[in-house]
Design an enzyme around this catalytic site. Structure first.
Site, PDB file in Angstrom:
ATOM      1  CG  ASN A  10       5.058   0.995  31.588  1.00 15.81           C
ATOM      2  OD1 ASN A  10       5.429   0.749  32.736  1.00 15.81           O
ATOM      3  ND2 ASN A  10       5.231   2.164  31.010  1.00 15.81           N
ATOM      4  CB  ILE A  11       1.022  -4.451  31.292  1.00 18.49           C
ATOM      5  CG1 ILE A  11       2.025  -5.527  31.718  1.00 18.49           C
ATOM      6  CG2 ILE A  11      -0.182  -5.096  30.599  1.00 18.49           C
ATOM      7  CD1 ILE A  11       1.498  -6.495  32.761  1.00 18.49           C
ATOM      8  CG  ASP A  12       1.356   0.064  26.884  1.00 17.73           C
ATOM      9  OD1 ASP A  12       1.669   0.550  27.985  1.00 17.73           O
ATOM     10  OD2 ASP A  12       2.057   0.181  25.861  1.00 17.73           O
ATOM     11  CE  LYS A  39       9.140   8.049  25.610  1.00 20.40           C
ATOM     12  NZ  LYS A  39       8.246   7.971  24.442  1.00 20.40           N
ATOM     13  CG  LEU A  41       9.147  -3.626  26.098  1.00 18.96           C
ATOM     14  CD1 LEU A  41       8.538  -4.597  27.122  1.00 18.96           C
ATOM     15  CD2 LEU A  41       8.139  -3.406  24.969  1.00 18.96           C
ATOM     16  CG  ASN A 179       7.500  15.332  22.708  1.00 15.77           C
ATOM     17  OD1 ASN A 179       7.752  16.272  23.478  1.00 15.77           O
ATOM     18  ND2 ASN A 179       6.702  14.341  23.052  1.00 15.77           N
ATOM     19  CG  LEU A 212       9.202  18.724  14.501  1.00 18.29           C
ATOM     20  CD1 LEU A 212       9.553  19.646  13.346  1.00 18.29           C
ATOM     21  CD2 LEU A 212       9.086  19.506  15.804  1.00 18.29           C
ATOM     22  CG  ASP A 243       8.886   5.017  22.569  1.00 18.62           C
ATOM     23  OD1 ASP A 243       9.467   6.031  23.004  1.00 18.62           O
ATOM     24  OD2 ASP A 243       7.886   4.524  23.114  1.00 18.62           O
TER      25      ASP A 243
END
Length: 290
Positions: A10-12, A39, A41, A179, A212, A243
């Site tokens: 993804n490009i964030d 996630k 990458l 999580n 956590l 990640d």
């Protein structure tokens, strides 16, 4: 042994805000930055920066060279990455003054994974190899079934959690990385220890790693349970923390470290990650951990 991560790219687009937007609210962002992420990458980079030889499989659109270049610079083998007519996946991320984040995800090319491409990727892997999966690409159940038939050790990070995950062939999973929200989705338990116990009862053969956040992490397998403390730092951005933890924990186990050592390695890497802005750029190299 080869490590395959079949995951998202993804490009964030990251916007700094004082507090997260509420319904109907409009406010000015303090800043905007663009990072490589996803996630898949992020976890490939974490494993590679921890020292593992990693192949990444997934698809990008026409603007995806930036994502491929980022993986290559991080030491990831990108020869299996495919091209799609769809735009690359991207996210809109708000990061508040406490370093917390909320993420809006557009799947794009990540949802263009088909059976032909899956077969092409898995053809080079077999018994003794590892497969890492998240839930940001299409046809994850089919990938699991085909990979198990070829004897791969399968690691699943069920994120983002959806009810459809419960229909996946989860009996084939050898390690779960999740999580508190994802654990609650699987078990209905809000208490982390009760959720872990329920997961270990349902999947007694599998490693369970329950992160956590600032409270640390739990590992369980069968009746065994270990707790790992978090290393306190000033959080700047928690986007890739999970990640990073996952990638370094996997690296530790694959290298032959004890579970307790792998947990500690992952916790130290995650603490360094959250002290930096961005996703991929915040993941530390192994040499930085001292």
């Amino acid at each position: 042994m080869r490590m395959l991560n079949f995951g998202s790219l993804n490009i964030d687009y990251v916007y700094r805000v004082d507090t997260f937007l509420k319904p109907g609210e409009t406010k000015a962002a303090k800043s905007r930055a663009v990072f490589a992420g996803g996630k898949g990458l992020n976890q490939s980079l974490a494993m590679a920066k921890a020292g593992l030889p990693v192949y990444h499989a997934g698809k990008v659109g026409a603007e995806g060279d930036y994502l491929v270049d980022t993986l290559q610079k991080g030491g990831v083998n990108t020869s299996l990455i495919g091209r799609s007519d769809e735009p690359s996946g991207h996210t809109i991320i708000q990061v508040d003054d406490q370093g917390r984040n909320c993420i809006l995800l557009f799947g794009g090319a990540n949802q263009d994974i088909d059976e032909t491409y899956i077969d092409e990727v898995l053809a080079s892997f077999g018994q003794g190899d590892y497969l890492v999966l998240q839930n940001e690409i299409s046809l994850v159940p089919l990938i699991i079934e085909k990979a198990k038939a070829q004897g791969l050790f399968i690691i699943l990070n069920p994120s983002p959690y959806t009810k459809e995950i419960l229909t996946y062939p989860l009996e084939f999973i050898d390690m779960f990385l999740l999580n508190e929200i994802e654990a609650e989705g699987f078990t209905g338990q809000t208490d982390p220890r009760k959720a872990l116990d329920a997961l270990c009862t349902r999947f007694p053969h599998a490693h369970m790693v329950l992160t956590l956040g600032e409270k640390g992490a739990l590992w369980g397998r069968g009746t065994e349970v270990l707790f790992q403390k978090a290393y306190p730092v000033k959080a700047v951005d928690t986007t890739a923390a999970g990640d990073t933890f996952s990638g370094y924990f996997i690296a530790g186990l694959v290298e032959g470290l004890a579970v307790s050592q792998s947990l500690d390695l992952a916790a130290r890497a995650a603490s360094l990650c959250v002290s930096r802005p961005g996703a991929a750029d915040s993941i530390p190299w192994r040499r930085e951990l001292g």
